[in-house]
Design a protein around this motif. Sequence first.
Motif, PDB file in Angstrom:
ATOM      1  N   VAL A 104       1.609   9.700   4.295  1.00  0.00           N
ATOM      2  CA  VAL A 104       1.256   8.985   5.520  1.00  0.00           C
ATOM      3  C   VAL A 104       2.491   8.960   6.418  1.00  0.00           C
TER       4      VAL A 104
ATOM      5  N   ALA B  62       0.454   6.864   0.237  1.00  0.00           N
ATOM      6  CA  ALA B  62      -0.452   5.729   0.081  1.00  0.00           C
ATOM      7  C   ALA B  62      -1.773   6.239  -0.486  1.00  0.00           C
ATOM      8  N   TYR B  63      -2.504   5.351  -1.141  1.00  0.00           N
ATOM      9  CA  TYR B  63      -3.798   5.722  -1.715  1.00  0.00           C
ATOM     10  C   TYR B  63      -4.838   5.801  -0.601  1.00  0.00           C
ATOM     11  N   GLN B  64      -5.523   6.935  -0.513  1.00  0.00           N
ATOM     12  CA  GLN B  64      -6.559   7.150   0.491  1.00  0.00           C
ATOM     13  C   GLN B  64      -7.738   7.849  -0.160  1.00  0.00           C
ATOM     14  N   GLU B  65      -8.919   7.263  -0.021  1.00  0.00           N
ATOM     15  CA  GLU B  65     -10.160   7.797  -0.587  1.00  0.00           C
ATOM     16  C   GLU B  65     -10.091   7.885  -2.107  1.00  0.00           C
ATOM     17  N   ASP B  66      -9.613   8.993  -2.673  1.00  0.00           N
ATOM     18  CA  ASP B  66      -9.604   9.097  -4.133  1.00  0.00           C
ATOM     19  C   ASP B  66      -8.273   9.560  -4.691  1.00  0.00           C
TER      20      ASP B  66
ATOM     21  N   GLN C 281       0.803  -1.215   0.000  1.00  0.00           N
ATOM     22  CA  GLN C 281       0.000   0.000   0.000  1.00  0.00           C
ATOM     23  C   GLN C 281       0.835   1.264   0.000  1.00  0.00           C
ATOM     24  N   ARG C 282       1.923   1.255   0.774  1.00  0.00           N
ATOM     25  CA  ARG C 282       2.721   2.470   0.934  1.00  0.00           C
ATOM     26  C   ARG C 282       3.894   2.475  -0.051  1.00  0.00           C
TER      27      ARG C 282
ATOM     28  N   PHE D 236      -3.541   9.659  -3.895  1.00  0.00           N
ATOM     29  CA  PHE D 236      -2.378   9.382  -3.059  1.00  0.00           C
ATOM     30  C   PHE D 236      -2.118  10.565  -2.138  1.00  0.00           C
TER      31      PHE D 236
END
Length: 506
Positions: free
Chosen positions: A344, A335-339, A314-315, A341
């Motif tokens: 983090v 990392a990909y979050q919601e919509d 993920q990261r 990158f």
Amino acid sequence: MARGRGRRLGWKALALSLGCWVPGCASTGEDGPTVLLETRACAGTPVLQGVRYLRWRVTGPDLEPQVVFTPVEEGAAGAPSLAGGGRTLEVRGYTELPRAGGRVVALGRADTVARTSGDGAAVRIVLRRVGEYAPPVDAQGKCLSLGTARAAHTATLLEDGRVLLAGGFALDKDGRSTPLGVVQVLDPAGGTLRALPALNPARAFHTATRLSGGQVMLVGGETQTEDGPLPLRVAEVLDETGQASSRVEWARERSRHVAVVDSGGRVLVLGGVGADGAVVAEAEGYDSASGRLFPVATPVPRVGMAAYLLGDGQRIAVVGGSDGLELQPEVLVLAYQEDGFAPVAGGGVLREPRRDGALAAFGPSGRLVYVGGSSAPGETQTDSVLASSEFVFASEEPTAGATPQVFARSEPCAVTLLDGRVVVLGGRGFGPGGLVSDAHAELLVPGGAGEASGLLGMPNLTLSRYQHTCTVLRDGAVLVAGGVTDDGGERATLGDLFVYTPPPLD
């Protein structure tokens, strides 16, 4: 086991009896897939020279490792059963039995897939000399080469073990570079190199990212115009046959950037050089499942950096590089979050900022090691080439600790072997006349609990090089392709292919 059953053959006779173009090189396959043992060599030490015993080791799910020694004269007929599916088979060539002080001088591995016994499937194992550079061999026993000399190309390991080689540039006799559209697929085990339809436009200094379903996305890079290099924004997506299945228009043209895909099939593209020669700050993303392009809010104005997908899938760690004026010491983790990158936790700061180093996973703990590079924010200078390496990541905290000193060079390639060791090959170092291509090869070995990491010397490359590619094959060997060789006077692109098989840990 009795020592040497029957008449002992010389290595020339053994090579003929075990080569896969005559009977006797394969097991029967009655209790699983047939084993094909390939021992041909077109250059260097004959594979079976000095080999008296083969050690077969079978591993797999819910299976205690099975180890069998057989006289080399038996060839693949001595292979244990691969029934049950999901098996991994390793073959080693020993000069004597281990209890008699025998040494490993040849090695080969193969993975099987889940199969039922008796289905006629075959597993091919290429046995190679350890510690040597050997070209791949075709069906006629001849050495394979690229055909077209090139550098700054890409080499992508496909799901079936083949390697897709794409693009790059070639130097003419006057040192002028021409971008290439040539695309080839190399089958190291089968000994074939097949040409595919050419790229349009031709490109060099691009990235190649393997997507699901056998696709490979070639992003950015540069082509040549009357006004000089022109960075590209159009990406080509090649399917498993090499045909251009689609084209993707990114928002920014860029060259000499990085691209990483996460476990969800989302591609992150960072940095590079734009059409005006300035460092590109805007990052972009692509969702291969939906075909959606999306912006990334965090600017990453870097060139000469490295990026690596961490073990959780993920990261993505972004390490080193320069904004064109200053080196960037911060290690970013996105990392990909919601919509999209986003940054983090994790990362830290480099103790010795650098650009044009090589980044690889190191050992079983999730650390990354950043090797070599340059301490100059712009063009590498002779006195800026670094002879150090650095741990940059472990779990969610930056890592301190001693790392091996390496030969001073920038632009090396570094790849992680199946057992966590790291091979470092080539690059640009300093010579009597300034910067030259480098021939050094090193093996970085993780330390055990409480032990320092180590460095082992390897034979130098036959020809020094940089802007080459290094690819770990499915059998654990390292494929090296092309690059630029430069003695401080003349520069030339290389068209060679060779495979290095590291000695086993045990």
